[in-house]
Scaffold this motif. Structure first.
Motif, PDB file in Angstrom:
ATOM      1  N   ILE A  35     -11.506  -3.088   8.439  1.00 13.60           N
ATOM      2  CA  ILE A  35     -10.465  -4.022   7.757  1.00 13.60           C
ATOM      3  C   ILE A  35      -9.950  -3.373   6.704  1.00 13.60           C
ATOM      4  O   ILE A  35     -10.762  -2.789   5.915  1.00 13.60           O
ATOM      5  CB  ILE A  35     -11.484  -5.410   7.412  1.00 13.60           C
ATOM      6  N   GLN A  36      -8.774  -3.447   6.502  1.00 12.59           N
ATOM      7  CA  GLN A  36      -7.917  -2.873   5.473  1.00 12.59           C
ATOM      8  C   GLN A  36      -7.520  -4.037   4.636  1.00 12.59           C
ATOM      9  O   GLN A  36      -6.631  -4.794   4.909  1.00 12.59           O
ATOM     10  CB  GLN A  36      -6.878  -1.926   5.994  1.00 12.59           C
ATOM     11  N   ARG A  37      -8.029  -4.107   3.457  1.00 17.03           N
ATOM     12  CA  ARG A  37      -7.229  -5.345   2.303  1.00 17.03           C
ATOM     13  C   ARG A  37      -5.898  -4.553   1.889  1.00 17.03           C
ATOM     14  O   ARG A  37      -5.867  -3.416   1.312  1.00 17.03           O
ATOM     15  CB  ARG A  37      -8.213  -5.535   1.379  1.00 17.03           C
ATOM     16  N   ALA A  38      -5.124  -5.485   1.750  1.00 17.70           N
ATOM     17  CA  ALA A  38      -4.004  -5.210   0.750  1.00 17.70           C
ATOM     18  C   ALA A  38      -4.352  -5.055  -0.512  1.00 17.70           C
ATOM     19  O   ALA A  38      -4.928  -5.745  -1.049  1.00 17.70           O
ATOM     20  CB  ALA A  38      -2.738  -6.398   0.956  1.00 17.70           C
ATOM     21  N   PRO A  39      -3.791  -4.084  -1.025  1.00 22.14           N
ATOM     22  CA  PRO A  39      -4.003  -3.601  -2.503  1.00 22.14           C
ATOM     23  C   PRO A  39      -3.606  -4.838  -3.631  1.00 22.14           C
ATOM     24  O   PRO A  39      -2.523  -5.533  -3.056  1.00 22.14           O
ATOM     25  CB  PRO A  39      -3.369  -2.322  -2.820  1.00 22.14           C
ATOM     26  N   VAL A  40      -4.388  -4.960  -4.316  1.00 24.87           N
ATOM     27  CA  VAL A  40      -4.008  -6.231  -5.429  1.00 24.87           C
ATOM     28  C   VAL A  40      -3.310  -5.623  -6.558  1.00 24.87           C
ATOM     29  O   VAL A  40      -3.778  -4.655  -7.304  1.00 24.87           O
ATOM     30  CB  VAL A  40      -5.497  -6.876  -5.646  1.00 24.87           C
ATOM     31  N   PRO A  41      -2.217  -6.177  -7.013  1.00 28.40           N
ATOM     32  CA  PRO A  41      -1.483  -5.610  -8.075  1.00 28.40           C
ATOM     33  C   PRO A  41      -2.591  -5.801  -9.581  1.00 28.40           C
ATOM     34  O   PRO A  41      -3.280  -6.601  -9.456  1.00 28.40           O
ATOM     35  CB  PRO A  41      -0.553  -6.351  -8.300  1.00 28.40           C
ATOM     36  N   GLN A  42      -2.656  -4.759 -10.180  1.00 25.10           N
ATOM     37  CA  GLN A  42      -3.479  -4.676 -11.639  1.00 25.10           C
ATOM     38  C   GLN A  42      -2.759  -5.638 -12.462  1.00 25.10           C
ATOM     39  O   GLN A  42      -1.719  -5.158 -13.093  1.00 25.10           O
ATOM     40  CB  GLN A  42      -3.893  -3.455 -12.099  1.00 25.10           C
ATOM     41  N   SER A  43      -3.718  -6.385 -13.149  1.00 25.78           N
ATOM     42  CA  SER A  43      -3.078  -7.085 -14.364  1.00 25.78           C
ATOM     43  C   SER A  43      -4.268  -7.717 -15.081  1.00 25.78           C
ATOM     44  O   SER A  43      -5.307  -7.578 -14.679  1.00 25.78           O
ATOM     45  CB  SER A  43      -2.275  -8.565 -13.994  1.00 25.78           C
ATOM     46  N   GLU A  44      -3.882  -7.949 -16.454  1.00 27.81           N
ATOM     47  CA  GLU A  44      -4.955  -8.682 -16.947  1.00 27.81           C
ATOM     48  C   GLU A  44      -5.515 -10.027 -16.387  1.00 27.81           C
ATOM     49  O   GLU A  44      -6.580 -10.479 -16.901  1.00 27.81           O
ATOM     50  CB  GLU A  44      -4.401  -8.957 -18.545  1.00 27.81           C
ATOM     51  N   PHE A  45      -4.885 -10.445 -15.572  1.00 28.15           N
ATOM     52  CA  PHE A  45      -5.127 -11.752 -14.817  1.00 28.15           C
ATOM     53  C   PHE A  45      -5.982 -11.501 -13.569  1.00 28.15           C
ATOM     54  O   PHE A  45      -6.146 -12.512 -12.935  1.00 28.15           O
ATOM     55  CB  PHE A  45      -4.116 -12.656 -14.661  1.00 28.15           C
ATOM     56  N   ALA A  52     -14.238  -7.491  -6.803  1.00 24.83           N
ATOM     57  CA  ALA A  52     -15.831  -6.542  -6.405  1.00 24.83           C
ATOM     58  C   ALA A  52     -16.494  -7.361  -5.208  1.00 24.83           C
ATOM     59  O   ALA A  52     -16.920  -6.901  -4.414  1.00 24.83           O
ATOM     60  CB  ALA A  52     -16.301  -6.313  -7.559  1.00 24.83           C
ATOM     61  N   THR A  53     -16.508  -8.740  -5.394  1.00 22.32           N
ATOM     62  CA  THR A  53     -17.543  -9.312  -4.327  1.00 22.32           C
ATOM     63  C   THR A  53     -16.888  -9.327  -3.050  1.00 22.32           C
ATOM     64  O   THR A  53     -17.627  -9.180  -2.103  1.00 22.32           O
ATOM     65  CB  THR A  53     -17.554 -10.855  -4.809  1.00 22.32           C
ATOM     66  N   ILE A  54     -15.289  -9.579  -2.890  1.00 30.48           N
ATOM     67  CA  ILE A  54     -14.808  -9.634  -1.899  1.00 30.48           C
ATOM     68  C   ILE A  54     -15.071  -8.238  -0.939  1.00 30.48           C
ATOM     69  O   ILE A  54     -15.013  -8.279   0.296  1.00 30.48           O
ATOM     70  CB  ILE A  54     -13.266  -9.985  -1.911  1.00 30.48           C
ATOM     71  N   ASP A  55     -14.896  -7.158  -1.867  1.00 28.38           N
ATOM     72  CA  ASP A  55     -14.668  -5.714  -1.464  1.00 28.38           C
ATOM     73  C   ASP A  55     -16.160  -5.645  -0.559  1.00 28.38           C
ATOM     74  O   ASP A  55     -16.498  -4.858   0.567  1.00 28.38           O
ATOM     75  CB  ASP A  55     -14.738  -4.768  -2.403  1.00 28.38           C
ATOM     76  N   ARG A  56     -17.408  -6.100  -1.691  1.00 24.80           N
ATOM     77  CA  ARG A  56     -18.618  -5.933  -0.954  1.00 24.80           C
ATOM     78  C   ARG A  56     -18.946  -6.773   0.287  1.00 24.80           C
ATOM     79  O   ARG A  56     -19.499  -6.093   1.294  1.00 24.80           O
ATOM     80  CB  ARG A  56     -19.623  -6.648  -1.977  1.00 24.80           C
ATOM     81  N   LEU A  57     -18.324  -7.979   0.406  1.00 23.23           N
ATOM     82  CA  LEU A  57     -18.458  -8.673   1.918  1.00 23.23           C
ATOM     83  C   LEU A  57     -17.682  -7.935   2.903  1.00 23.23           C
ATOM     84  O   LEU A  57     -18.089  -7.610   3.872  1.00 23.23           O
ATOM     85  CB  LEU A  57     -17.771 -10.098   1.455  1.00 23.23           C
ATOM     86  N   VAL A  58     -16.510  -7.374   2.465  1.00 28.31           N
ATOM     87  CA  VAL A  58     -15.578  -6.747   3.668  1.00 28.31           C
ATOM     88  C   VAL A  58     -16.450  -5.674   4.060  1.00 28.31           C
ATOM     89  O   VAL A  58     -16.618  -5.041   5.218  1.00 28.31           O
ATOM     90  CB  VAL A  58     -14.349  -6.476   3.133  1.00 28.31           C
ATOM     91  N   ALA A  59     -17.213  -4.689   3.032  1.00 31.90           N
ATOM     92  CA  ALA A  59     -17.705  -3.487   3.503  1.00 31.90           C
ATOM     93  C   ALA A  59     -18.937  -3.948   4.457  1.00 31.90           C
ATOM     94  O   ALA A  59     -19.270  -3.112   5.341  1.00 31.90           O
ATOM     95  CB  ALA A  59     -18.088  -2.995   2.403  1.00 31.90           C
ATOM     96  N   GLU A  60     -19.656  -5.031   4.090  1.00 29.26           N
ATOM     97  CA  GLU A  60     -20.590  -5.302   4.951  1.00 29.26           C
ATOM     98  C   GLU A  60     -20.498  -5.872   6.350  1.00 29.26           C
ATOM     99  O   GLU A  60     -20.797  -5.368   7.525  1.00 29.26           O
ATOM    100  CB  GLU A  60     -21.519  -6.741   4.375  1.00 29.26           C
ATOM    101  N   ILE A  61     -19.251  -6.469   6.297  1.00 31.45           N
ATOM    102  CA  ILE A  61     -18.601  -7.003   7.758  1.00 31.45           C
ATOM    103  C   ILE A  61     -18.302  -5.652   8.482  1.00 31.45           C
ATOM    104  O   ILE A  61     -18.353  -5.555   9.655  1.00 31.45           O
ATOM    105  CB  ILE A  61     -17.449  -7.761   7.548  1.00 31.45           C
ATOM    106  N   ASN A  62     -17.561  -4.586   7.844  1.00 32.00           N
ATOM    107  CA  ASN A  62     -17.131  -3.567   8.750  1.00 32.00           C
ATOM    108  C   ASN A  62     -18.281  -2.756   9.119  1.00 32.00           C
ATOM    109  O   ASN A  62     -17.945  -1.790   9.931  1.00 32.00           O
ATOM    110  CB  ASN A  62     -16.275  -2.649   7.446  1.00 32.00           C
ATOM    111  N   LYS A  63     -19.461  -2.718   8.781  1.00 34.55           N
ATOM    112  CA  LYS A  63     -20.598  -2.110   9.447  1.00 34.55           C
ATOM    113  C   LYS A  63     -20.897  -2.747  10.697  1.00 34.55           C
ATOM    114  O   LYS A  63     -21.487  -2.051  11.639  1.00 34.55           O
ATOM    115  CB  LYS A  63     -21.938  -2.260   8.490  1.00 34.55           C
ATOM    116  N   THR A  64     -20.498  -3.914  10.961  1.00 34.40           N
ATOM    117  CA  THR A  64     -20.791  -4.615  12.230  1.00 34.40           C
ATOM    118  C   THR A  64     -19.788  -4.102  13.198  1.00 34.40           C
ATOM    119  O   THR A  64     -18.547  -3.712  12.997  1.00 34.40           O
ATOM    120  CB  THR A  64     -20.601  -6.108  12.102  1.00 34.40           C
TER     121      THR A  64
END
Length: 374
Positions: A35-45, A52-64
């Motif tokens: 799974i390749q997530r679209a890059p998120v624009p960097q902002s103070e918001f 980081a939590t989403i990245d962690r979930l996606v990384a775990e899914i990608n192991k399957t």
């Protein structure tokens, strides 16, 4: 829309087209494209911890290995407040589809409010009948609960978005924690107020049937009352703006001690500024909720000092990923990945963006960059 926003939207469009092609049953169990997530624009918001939590979930899914899954996202509406939720959900479905993991649709009720709840119940039942394997939904209320419970009983995980049904058998709720959000709003207003005594009006709700609304209202009320202010809750009237503003004005006129500030905890909170102006008190400090165009206009005028914005885009974006995570790595493992924002093991608290008036344009640019403007 900015150049970056247009490019991201174009890339997402290609991804969504890929998702529509789906994956065949013969793909089940084989290694898949990560799974390749679209890059998120960097902002103070940018919500760094949520990302980081989403990245962690996606990384775990990608192991399957690949598990082609049919998902359904059911939203109350596809425009207005719900447009960013739809954008996020579509983007997540597109990313999962490009990795040959998910097919499905993002649907709204597209019905008048008097029919919408019954229509959504039929959508749940139809999705379950037609073979959906997971549902993310912004429910209207308890009238949807039996259909949700029936779907779960058939082995279909359900994740509620934006509005919770904690008494149902849904797996996880994604949205704001209303008590925490109300606390934050109250704390935002406090430094703007003169020292007590004084009255603060909370434009909120005391209707017992609207549990989330009452929690948010009471939390803001408690912060201000604990600071020594006389706090009045003015029941909002969503459907009739003129009557709502007149009732707010009457409350301002009658308050004793005099009103020293107002706080609105729902999307129509810009009406606080309308009522203060009508009462001849244009300098009263006001903080609001959500990012309606009228609220933004009053912020640019300096009439509303700050607003609190729900992260609707992330509400929609997380829905498909969490449902697919439950299907692939299991509920327990999914909860573990979501732990930093998970309250009581089942409620993912997205928090709110506190946007001061002087940063309204920067925040608007951020929403534009991620395609989540309302």
């Amino acid at each position: 829309m900015t150049t970056n926003g247009r490019c991201w939207a174009a890339a997402f469009g290609l991804t969504l087209m890929t998702a529509a092609c789906g994956a065949s049953d013969t793909d089940a169990g084989r290694e898949s494209t990560p799974i390749q997530r679209a890059p998120v624009p960097q902002s103070e918001f940018t919500p760094v911890e949520i990302e980081a939590t989403i990245d962690r979930l996606v990384a775990e899914i990608n192991k399957t290995s690949i598990q082609p899954t049919q998902l359904t996202v059911l939203l109350k509406e596809l425009d207005g407040f719900f447009a960013p939720i739809a954008t996020g959900a579509n983007r997540a479905m597109g990313e999962l589809g490009a990795a040959e993991r998910v097919t499905g649709n993002v649907l709204g009720t597209n019905r008048a409010s008097t029919e919408a709840m019954a229509h959504q119940t039929r959508q749940i039942e139809q999705a379950a009948t037609e073979g959906t394997e997971g549902i993310a939904i912004t429910p209207f209320g308890e009238a949807n609960m039996d259909a949700i419970d029936d779907a779960v009983a058939k082995g279909i995980p359900v994740v509620t978005l934006e509005t919770d049904l904690a008494s149902s058998t849904r797996s996880i709720y994604v949205g704001i924690d209303n008590t925490s959000a109300g606390n934050t709003a109250g704390e935002t207003l406090l430094p703007m107020l003169p020292r007590p005594p004084g009255t603060v009006i909370v434009h909120g709700t005391e209707e017992a049937t609207w549990v989330d609304g009452v929690k948010r209202t009471q939390a803001a009320q408690a912060v201000l009352a604990n600071a020594g202010y006389n706090v009045l809750v003015q029941q909002l009237n969503y459907l009739h703006e003129a009557e709502d503003v007149e009732a707010l004005k009457a409350a301002i006129d009658a308050a004793d001690p005099p009103v020293v500030g107002l706080i609105g905890v729902f999307s129509v909170s810009y009406r606080c500024a309308m009522a203060a102006d009508a009462a001849g008190l244009p300098d009263l400090p006001i903080v609001a909720f959500d990012f309606e165009p009228q609220t933004v206009a009053y912020m640019r005028q300096g009439r509303i000092k700050a607003t609190h914005v729900q992260r609707q885009y992330y509400t929609g974006y997380l829905g498909p990923y969490i449902v697919y995570g439950i299907k692939t790595i299991g509920l327990g493992a999914t909860q573990q990945m979501l732990a930093p924002q998970l309250v009581d093991g089942t409620r993912f608290d997205l928090g709110v963006d506190v946007v001061p008036a002087e940063k309204v344009d920067g925040f608007n640019d951020f929403l534009d960059e991620i395609g989540a403007e309302q």
